[in-house]
Design a protein around this motif. Structure first.
Motif, mmCIF file in Angstrom:
data_model
loop_
_atom_site.group_PDB
_atom_site.id
_atom_site.type_symbol
_atom_site.label_atom_id
_atom_site.label_comp_id
_atom_site.label_asym_id
_atom_site.label_seq_id
_atom_site.Cartn_x
_atom_site.Cartn_y
_atom_site.Cartn_z
ATOM 1 N N THR A 152 16.340 63.707 -21.131
ATOM 2 C CA THR A 152 15.494 64.687 -21.809
ATOM 3 C C THR A 152 15.815 66.067 -21.273
ATOM 4 N N SER A 153 15.938 67.046 -22.154
ATOM 5 C CA SER A 153 16.211 68.414 -21.731
ATOM 6 C C SER A 153 15.067 68.936 -20.875
ATOM 7 N N THR A 154 15.413 69.728 -19.890
ATOM 8 C CA THR A 154 14.401 70.334 -19.015
ATOM 9 C C THR A 154 13.972 71.707 -19.501
ATOM 10 N N HIS A 155 14.570 72.186 -20.604
ATOM 11 C CA HIS A 155 14.253 73.512 -21.120
ATOM 12 C C HIS A 155 13.046 73.448 -22.048
ATOM 13 N N GLN A 156 12.270 74.511 -22.037
ATOM 14 C CA GLN A 156 11.099 74.594 -22.895
ATOM 15 C C GLN A 156 11.505 75.027 -24.304
ATOM 16 N N VAL A 161 12.611 69.472 -28.401
ATOM 17 C CA VAL A 161 13.296 69.300 -27.124
ATOM 18 C C VAL A 161 14.245 68.109 -27.260
ATOM 19 N N PRO A 162 15.565 68.334 -27.247
ATOM 20 C CA PRO A 162 16.518 67.224 -27.379
ATOM 21 C C PRO A 162 16.317 66.183 -26.280
ATOM 22 N N ARG A 163 16.341 64.932 -26.669
ATOM 23 C CA ARG A 163 16.161 63.834 -25.714
ATOM 24 C C ARG A 163 16.808 62.572 -26.259
ATOM 25 N N GLY A 164 17.148 61.699 -25.361
ATOM 26 C CA GLY A 164 17.598 60.377 -25.752
ATOM 27 C C GLY A 164 19.103 60.217 -25.838
ATOM 28 N N PRO A 165 19.554 58.986 -26.045
ATOM 29 C CA PRO A 165 20.993 58.676 -26.024
ATOM 30 C C PRO A 165 21.756 59.126 -27.251
ATOM 31 N N ILE A 166 21.095 59.710 -28.274
ATOM 32 C CA ILE A 166 21.878 60.209 -29.409
ATOM 33 C C ILE A 166 22.707 61.412 -28.993
ATOM 34 N N TYR A 167 22.373 62.024 -27.828
ATOM 35 C CA TYR A 167 23.102 63.187 -27.344
ATOM 36 C C TYR A 167 24.002 62.794 -26.170
ATOM 37 N N ARG A 168 25.126 63.431 -26.094
ATOM 38 C CA ARG A 168 26.008 63.235 -24.945
ATOM 39 C C ARG A 168 25.356 63.766 -23.676
ATOM 40 N N ASN A 169 24.742 64.920 -23.788
ATOM 41 C CA ASN A 169 24.013 65.498 -22.666
ATOM 42 C C ASN A 169 22.914 66.377 -23.256
ATOM 43 N N ARG A 471 16.171 53.186 -34.884
ATOM 44 C CA ARG A 471 15.211 54.201 -34.427
ATOM 45 C C ARG A 471 15.904 55.534 -34.177
ATOM 46 N N ARG A 472 17.111 55.477 -33.647
ATOM 47 C CA ARG A 472 17.844 56.711 -33.357
ATOM 48 C C ARG A 472 18.227 57.457 -34.626
ATOM 49 N N LEU A 473 18.432 56.714 -35.722
ATOM 50 C CA LEU A 473 18.733 57.376 -36.992
ATOM 51 C C LEU A 473 17.593 58.298 -37.407
ATOM 52 N N LYS A 474 16.365 57.877 -37.161
ATOM 53 C CA LYS A 474 15.217 58.708 -37.511
ATOM 54 C C LYS A 474 15.243 60.017 -36.730
ATOM 55 N N GLN A 475 15.687 59.930 -35.480
ATOM 56 C CA GLN A 475 15.738 61.135 -34.651
ATOM 57 C C GLN A 475 16.872 62.055 -35.076
ATOM 58 N N VAL A 476 18.016 61.471 -35.448
ATOM 59 C CA VAL A 476 19.184 62.291 -35.756
ATOM 60 C C VAL A 476 19.092 62.931 -37.139
ATOM 61 N N GLN A 477 18.158 62.469 -37.974
ATOM 62 C CA GLN A 477 18.025 62.996 -39.334
ATOM 63 C C GLN A 477 17.863 64.514 -39.356
ATOM 64 N N ARG A 478 17.083 65.056 -38.412
ATOM 65 C CA ARG A 478 16.806 66.499 -38.448
ATOM 66 C C ARG A 478 18.080 67.331 -38.398
ATOM 67 N N LYS A 487 15.978 75.646 -41.059
ATOM 68 C CA LYS A 487 15.046 75.472 -39.948
ATOM 69 C C LYS A 487 15.851 75.145 -38.696
ATOM 70 N N ARG A 488 15.321 75.503 -37.556
ATOM 71 C CA ARG A 488 16.041 75.291 -36.302
ATOM 72 C C ARG A 488 16.475 73.832 -36.163
ATOM 73 N N TYR A 489 17.671 73.661 -35.678
ATOM 74 C CA TYR A 489 18.284 72.364 -35.399
ATOM 75 C C TYR A 489 18.680 71.593 -36.657
ATOM 76 N N ASP A 490 18.552 72.200 -37.847
ATOM 77 C CA ASP A 490 18.979 71.488 -39.052
ATOM 78 C C ASP A 490 20.482 71.628 -39.244
ATOM 79 N N VAL A 491 20.986 71.177 -40.408
ATOM 80 C CA VAL A 491 22.432 71.095 -40.582
ATOM 81 C C VAL A 491 23.088 72.480 -40.540
ATOM 82 N N PHE A 492 22.414 73.513 -41.074
ATOM 83 C CA PHE A 492 23.003 74.850 -41.022
ATOM 84 C C PHE A 492 23.180 75.299 -39.574
ATOM 85 N N HIS A 493 22.154 75.145 -38.782
ATOM 86 C CA HIS A 493 22.246 75.567 -37.383
ATOM 87 C C HIS A 493 23.255 74.718 -36.600
ATOM 88 N N MET A 494 23.358 73.442 -36.942
ATOM 89 C CA MET A 494 24.319 72.591 -36.248
ATOM 90 C C MET A 494 25.759 72.974 -36.603
#
Length: 513
Positions: A152-156, A161-169, A471-478, A487-494
């Motif tokens: 889980t990210s430590t940033h506010q 807040v990105p968390r979980g194994p869908i992310y490399r870090n 379950r991870r698919l639900k998280q990665v949808q955003r 919106k922040r973290y959506d496909v445009f921002h990615m």
């Protein structure tokens, strides 16, 4: 004794031979030491022009078509970058630029070689130094964040807040994203006329190309009107529109596309100093059309040096993950985002599903092996009458996503929307955002050679493991939602973040030796 006339002639001839041979030897030595000294890559910002001179009329002027009809340039295998981020995280389907966890001492030497000789920048070089210094601080901040191995990210963050194994870090990605929001500025060149420039399709197969261009033209995110403040420069041409207006179907004559791209880069290089100072290394184009890579090949520096954001992210066709970014292919027939989700896992009765046209050798192999042959692996060229394609995806555990003529497929994102675990069947495909996302945590990759073994591969995945992936698919949808406005973290921002990472992977210095 006086030398004879014959001896005099011989001496004069010897001198002449030496006068001719010595310079040739010197030139040969110079060429062997620095072979690029005589190539077209040598330049100075005050005089170099990549192509013939062109009209420098006002913004959004009609471009002129050069008269040259030389043979189409064929891309050569791209050279390895001076530095490629090591992939020291797990589960990468293919190499990708990684600023996460890079050794500090090595990271300090990152430099994008943009020319064999010294590069003399224009008057904006001091501003460039400031921009590069800010990027240096961002790199250091991300490196520090990468040392935190929490899930889980430590940033506010008030939104997410990105968390979980869908992310490399998660922590490194979050820090990088926040730095991007703070620092990243994109300049959009104003030259060129619509519809080929500054416009693109906003629905159907190629909408990610059109929607991105539309947002950069009309939105307020990341864009700057001061080119001296920019970290990257957007070349706003649409390959879809070029094919629509400049290509005559079934003629196989793509000379119109060639001339348009060459002339546009020529105009940009002649009118602005930014292309020349980096040979396009801090410029990017974006295309979801199959011909995107082919179109960039008309300008060698665009192909080899610039950031190319492509749906057709195929390493066998020159896609270079250290500088190019994979663009998700999303098919929407209306402005509305499709209904997300589907049946709960316990009610997904079909093991695997696919329906699609027979084009490309991978689909031929898939249909030949599985069409109509198994009740658990339902493979169709067309869904049966009265059967809903969307509902089939929403009631299947796994959705097969084979490449067609090109590697990208809209089924990947369709599967994510339907929470049907994607099964990527391709060779040489770099999935979108794979420098941030760990695709192996929420998808299955099946090599083309193992198509006949698909059922065994999927049956070997335990129910517990499948539930985690679903379950991870639900998280990665955003990260794949096409919002309007973004919106922040959506496909445009990615997509922008993928470009940001590749800009972090180069450092343009005032002087290069």
């Amino acid at each position: 004794m006086r030398p004879s006339r014959k001896t005099q002639v011989f001496s004069i001839s010897s001198i002449l031979v030496r006068l001719l041979v010595i310079p040739l030897v010197v030139l040969l030595v110079i060429f062997l030491i620095q072979p690029t000294a005589f190539s077209s890559s040598s330049f100075s910002s005050s005089s170099w022009n990549p192509l013939a001179s062109n009209d420098t009329s006002n913004s959004r002027s009609n471009y002129s078509v050069p008269s040259s009809t030389e043979e189409i340039w064929q891309p050569q295998p791209s050279q390895a970058p001076v530095f490629t981020f090591a992939n020291n995280q797990r589960g990468a389907p293919a190499p990708a630029p990684q600023i996460f966890g890079v050794d500090d001492e090595v990271q300090e030497t990152i430099t994008q070689q943009v020319g064999p000789n010294k590069t003399v920048f224009m008057s904006s070089s001091s501003q460039l130094e400031k921009l590069e210094a800010s990027l240096g601080r961002a790199r250091s901040s991300i490196r520090e964040a990468a040392k935190v191995r929490n899930k889980t990210s430590t940033h506010q963050d008030p939104d997410y807040v990105p968390r979980g194994p869908i992310y490399r870090n998660p922590n490194a990605f979050h820090r990088s994203y926040l730095e991007m929001e703070k620092l990243f500025k994109i300049y959009v060149y104003e030259e060129g006329q619509v519809p080929i420039f500054h416009d693109g399709p906003c629905f159907h197969m190629y909408l990610t190309e059109g929607r991105f261009i539309h947002e950069m033209e009309n939105g307020k995110l990341y864009r700057t009107t001061d080119p001296n403040q920019a970290l990257v420069y957007f070349l706003p041409f649409s390959v879809v529109r070029m094919v629509q207006f400049l290509y005559l179907p079934d003629t196989y004559d793509r000379n119109g596309l060639k001339l348009a791209v060459i002339d546009y880069i020529n105009l940009i290089a002649h009118k602005h100093p930014f292309w020349n100072r980096s040979l396009g290394a801090d410029h990017f184009m974006l295309s979801c059309h199959d011909w995107g890579p082919f179109t960039t090949a008309f300008v060698p520096h665009l192909f080899h040096k610039s950031i190319r954001v492509l749906c057709n992210a195929n390493t066998s066709e020159g896609f270079n993950p250290s500088k190019d970014a994979s663009l998700p292919e999303i098919k929407l027939l209306t402005p509305e985002i499709p209904r997300l989700g589907g049946q709960p896992p316990s009610k997904r009765s079909t093991l695997a599903f696919f329906a699609g046209g027979l084009h490309g050798h991978i689909r031929y192999l898939l249909l030949n092996e599985w069409k109509g042959k198994d009740q658990d692996v339902l493979v169709y060229e067309k869904v049966p009458h009265g059967v809903s394609y969307e509902e089939m995806m929403k009631s299947s555990k796994f959705c097969l996503c084979p490449s067609g003529y090109e590697v990208a497929s809209p089924r990947v994102v369709e599967a994510i929307y339907a929470e049907c675990v994607p099964v990527l069947i391709s060779d040489g495909y770099i999935p979108p955002f794979s420098d941030v996302l760990d695709w192996k945590s929420f998808s299955v990759q099946v090599p083309v050679k193992n198509i006949s073994d698909i059922k065994n591969i999927l049956m070997s995945i335990s129910n517990r493991q499948y539930l985690r992936m679903q379950r991870r698919l639900k998280q990665v949808q955003r990260h794949f939602l096409m919002n309007g406005p973004p919106k922040r973290y959506d496909v445009f921002h990615m997509i922008v973040h993928s470009i940001w990472l590749r800009r972090l992977n180069i450092r343009i210095q005032d002087l290069l030796t």
